[in-house]
Design an enzyme around this catalytic site. Structure first.
Site, PDB file in Angstrom:
ATOM      1  N   SER A  95       0.874  -1.184   0.000  1.00  0.00           N
ATOM      2  CA  SER A  95       0.000   0.000   0.000  1.00  0.00           C
ATOM      3  C   SER A  95       0.906   1.228   0.000  1.00  0.00           C
ATOM      4  CB  SER A  95      -0.868   0.034   1.255  1.00  0.00           C
ATOM      5  OG  SER A  95      -1.644  -1.126   1.353  1.00  0.00           O
ATOM      6  N   LYS A 170      -7.174   1.832  -2.497  1.00  0.00           N
ATOM      7  CA  LYS A 170      -6.737   1.383  -1.160  1.00  0.00           C
ATOM      8  C   LYS A 170      -6.792   2.547  -0.161  1.00  0.00           C
ATOM      9  CE  LYS A 170      -4.646  -0.963   2.116  1.00  0.00           C
ATOM     10  NZ  LYS A 170      -5.175  -2.089   2.845  1.00  0.00           N
ATOM     11  N   LYS A 238       0.816   5.931   8.076  1.00  0.00           N
ATOM     12  CA  LYS A 238       1.403   6.050   6.727  1.00  0.00           C
ATOM     13  C   LYS A 238       0.298   6.157   5.670  1.00  0.00           C
ATOM     14  CE  LYS A 238       1.921   2.254   4.788  1.00  0.00           C
ATOM     15  NZ  LYS A 238       1.277   1.334   3.838  1.00  0.00           N
TER      16      LYS A 238
HETATM   17  P1  NAD Z   1       5.599  -5.821   7.672  1.00  0.00           P
HETATM   18  O1  NAD Z   1       6.340  -4.672   8.257  1.00  0.00           O
HETATM   19  O2  NAD Z   1       5.151  -6.940   8.551  1.00  0.00           O
HETATM   20  O3  NAD Z   1       6.428  -6.473   6.442  1.00  0.00           O
HETATM   21  C1  NAD Z   1       7.230  -5.741   5.553  1.00  0.00           C
HETATM   22  C2  NAD Z   1       8.417  -6.617   5.159  1.00  0.00           C
HETATM   23  O4  NAD Z   1       9.211  -5.907   4.198  1.00  0.00           O
HETATM   24  C3  NAD Z   1       9.332  -6.946   6.345  1.00  0.00           C
HETATM   25  O5  NAD Z   1       9.541  -8.346   6.427  1.00  0.00           O
HETATM   26  C4  NAD Z   1      10.618  -6.183   6.024  1.00  0.00           C
HETATM   27  O6  NAD Z   1      11.779  -6.814   6.518  1.00  0.00           O
HETATM   28  C5  NAD Z   1      10.573  -6.179   4.490  1.00  0.00           C
HETATM   29  N1  NAD Z   1      11.418  -5.138   3.916  1.00  0.00           N
HETATM   30  C6  NAD Z   1      11.528  -3.838   4.253  1.00  0.00           C
HETATM   31  N2  NAD Z   1      12.434  -3.210   3.477  1.00  0.00           N
HETATM   32  C7  NAD Z   1      12.917  -4.150   2.631  1.00  0.00           C
HETATM   33  C8  NAD Z   1      13.907  -4.124   1.601  1.00  0.00           C
HETATM   34  N3  NAD Z   1      14.565  -3.010   1.291  1.00  0.00           N
HETATM   35  N4  NAD Z   1      14.177  -5.282   0.933  1.00  0.00           N
HETATM   36  C9  NAD Z   1      13.509  -6.426   1.242  1.00  0.00           C
HETATM   37  N5  NAD Z   1      12.587  -6.517   2.220  1.00  0.00           N
HETATM   38  C10 NAD Z   1      12.289  -5.390   2.904  1.00  0.00           C
HETATM   39  O7  NAD Z   1       4.334  -5.168   6.924  1.00  0.00           O
HETATM   40  P2  NAD Z   1       2.979  -5.903   6.469  1.00  0.00           P
HETATM   41  O8  NAD Z   1       1.981  -5.767   7.573  1.00  0.00           O
HETATM   42  O9  NAD Z   1       3.286  -7.223   5.868  1.00  0.00           O
HETATM   43  O10 NAD Z   1       2.502  -4.869   5.335  1.00  0.00           O
HETATM   44  C11 NAD Z   1       3.070  -4.850   4.032  1.00  0.00           C
HETATM   45  C12 NAD Z   1       2.216  -3.925   3.182  1.00  0.00           C
HETATM   46  O11 NAD Z   1       0.864  -4.428   3.141  1.00  0.00           O
HETATM   47  C13 NAD Z   1       2.129  -2.483   3.735  1.00  0.00           C
HETATM   48  O12 NAD Z   1       2.119  -1.575   2.672  1.00  0.00           O
HETATM   49  C14 NAD Z   1       0.804  -2.482   4.462  1.00  0.00           C
HETATM   50  O13 NAD Z   1       0.247  -1.184   4.554  1.00  0.00           O
HETATM   51  C15 NAD Z   1      -0.023  -3.417   3.593  1.00  0.00           C
HETATM   52  N6  NAD Z   1      -1.138  -4.099   4.270  1.00  0.00           N
HETATM   53  C16 NAD Z   1      -0.977  -4.641   5.511  1.00  0.00           C
HETATM   54  C17 NAD Z   1      -2.067  -5.264   6.138  1.00  0.00           C
HETATM   55  C18 NAD Z   1      -1.962  -5.853   7.516  1.00  0.00           C
HETATM   56  O14 NAD Z   1      -3.005  -6.137   8.128  1.00  0.00           O
HETATM   57  N7  NAD Z   1      -0.755  -6.077   8.049  1.00  0.00           N
HETATM   58  C19 NAD Z   1      -3.313  -5.332   5.478  1.00  0.00           C
HETATM   59  C20 NAD Z   1      -3.417  -4.817   4.191  1.00  0.00           C
HETATM   60  C21 NAD Z   1      -2.323  -4.200   3.590  1.00  0.00           C
END
Ligand code: NAD
Length: 294
Positions: A95, A170, A238
């Site tokens: 997102s 979104k 964010k």
């Molecule tokens: P998270 O923080 O759990 O996961 C993000 C991952 O990205 C981590 O494992 C991190 O180590 C990795 N990362 C960061 N920088 C990196 C890089 N340079 N290279 C490789 N890996 C890297 O976040 P999440 O909850 O999984 O969310 C991910 C996306 O999905 C976000 O944009 C969030 O807004 C969206 N989202 C989350 C949810 C939810 O309920 N958690 C629901 C819908 C959408």
């Protein structure tokens, strides 16, 4: 098909595992080695970098926190475009700001890489059971080509318009969710303070007009004072910041969103940025002196 998967956090991990279960091969990468090891234990192969992943596959999926992470992973050193051959398809499911999707797509197009923005809604439970709602921007023909892969991770995938339209959709989703959670926290604090049992209120109203998916998911968490994420306050800040930037750029004020964003900023300042967004109940506990939970 062999699919690259970059970003194996709360959401990416179960999404990658569902692709494995559906018979796809996965080459994965994350800066967090423990997250990589977890997905490798389910049958994926680890890549050495985002570029390394992109050099081995026809399709790369990214699931990263925000716009700067996606720009760095795709456009930066050792990034996707360094390893990509012409014809690679990038599906960014993070997102992020719609404008960032458009910038990344432009750079991809210059290298012959085609891109969709395809953020999701539904949170970790729906990522685990493969029933996410997926909102997609980009070329319609590319969407049709990728739809079967998307529907391994989601129960629905809707093409919303050109690149960036998935993330604009979104942002609307995140505004509605944030305001709905704040409304539930405000109302349930009121009933607790007025001496009525929130559990009975929940049972009484969940089938009526006030009922919602948000209330069903978040009211029980508030009543249990369980704020384990789920979706973190900091990630929702964010999204609301991206929503406000986008809204201001098109002249569409968001007064209610601004209020809820400040509530979330208060929680962040109090050290609760890593809590689930249902912790908006903590804001109301702070201003009312009453918690919804026992
Ligand atoms: P998270 O923080 O759990 O996961 C993000 C991952 O990205 C981590 O494992 C991190 O180590 C990795 N990362 C960061 N920088 C990196 C890089 N340079 N290279 C490789 N890996 C890297 O976040 P999440 O909850 O999984 O969310 C991910 C996306 O999905 C976000 O944009 C969030 O807004 C969206 N989202 C989350 C949810 C939810 O309920 N958690 C629901 C819908 C959408």
């Amino acid at each position: 098909m062999t699919i690259g998967f970059i970003g194996l956090g709360i959401m990416g991990k179960p999404m990658a595992k569902n692709l494995l279960k559906a018979g796809h091969s996965i080459v994965c990468y994350d800066v967090n080695a423990a997250n990589v090891a977890d997905v490798v234990a389910s049958g994926a192969v680890a890549g050495k970098s985002s570029a390394d992943v992109a050099s081995q596959v026809p399709v790369v999926i990214t699931m990263l926190p925000n716009s700067p992470h996606v720009k760095s992973v795709v456009l930066g050193k050792d990034g996707v475009l360094e390893g990509a051959s012409e014809g690679l398809i990038l599906i960014d499911m993070s997102s992020i700001a719609p404008l960032a999707s458009q910038e990344v797509e432009k750079a991809c197009a210059e290298k012959g890489v085609r891109m969709l923005d395809a953020p999701v809604s539904g949170g970790e439970p729906k990522a685990i059971d493969g029933s996410l709602a997926i909102m997609v921007g980009g070329e319609k023909a590319l969407f049709e080509e990728m739809k079967d892969i998307l529907l391994v991770m989601g129960a629905s995938a809707v093409h919303c318009g050109p690149i960036g339209a998935g993330n604009t959709t979104k942002l609307a989703n995140q505004v509605i969710v944030a305001l709905n959670i704040a409304a539930v926290a405000e109302a349930f604090t009121l009933v607790r303070k007025a001496g009525v049992d929130p559990h009975l209120v929940f049972d009484a109203i969940k089938g009526g007009l006030a009922g919602s998916t948000v209330m069903n998911a978040k009211a029980p968490m508030m009543m249990d004072s369980n704020f384990k994420p789920g979706f973190k306050i900091d990630l929702h800040i964010k999204d609301l910041a991206n929503a406000m930037d986008t809204a201001h750029s098109v002249g569409s004020p968001l007064p209610l969103t601004a209020s809820v964003r400040e509530m979330m900023e208060t929680l962040h300042a109090d050290g609760f940025g890593g809590d689930d967004h249902s912790a908006l109940a903590r804001f109301y506990a702070k201003v009312s002196g009453t918690t919804i939970g026992e």
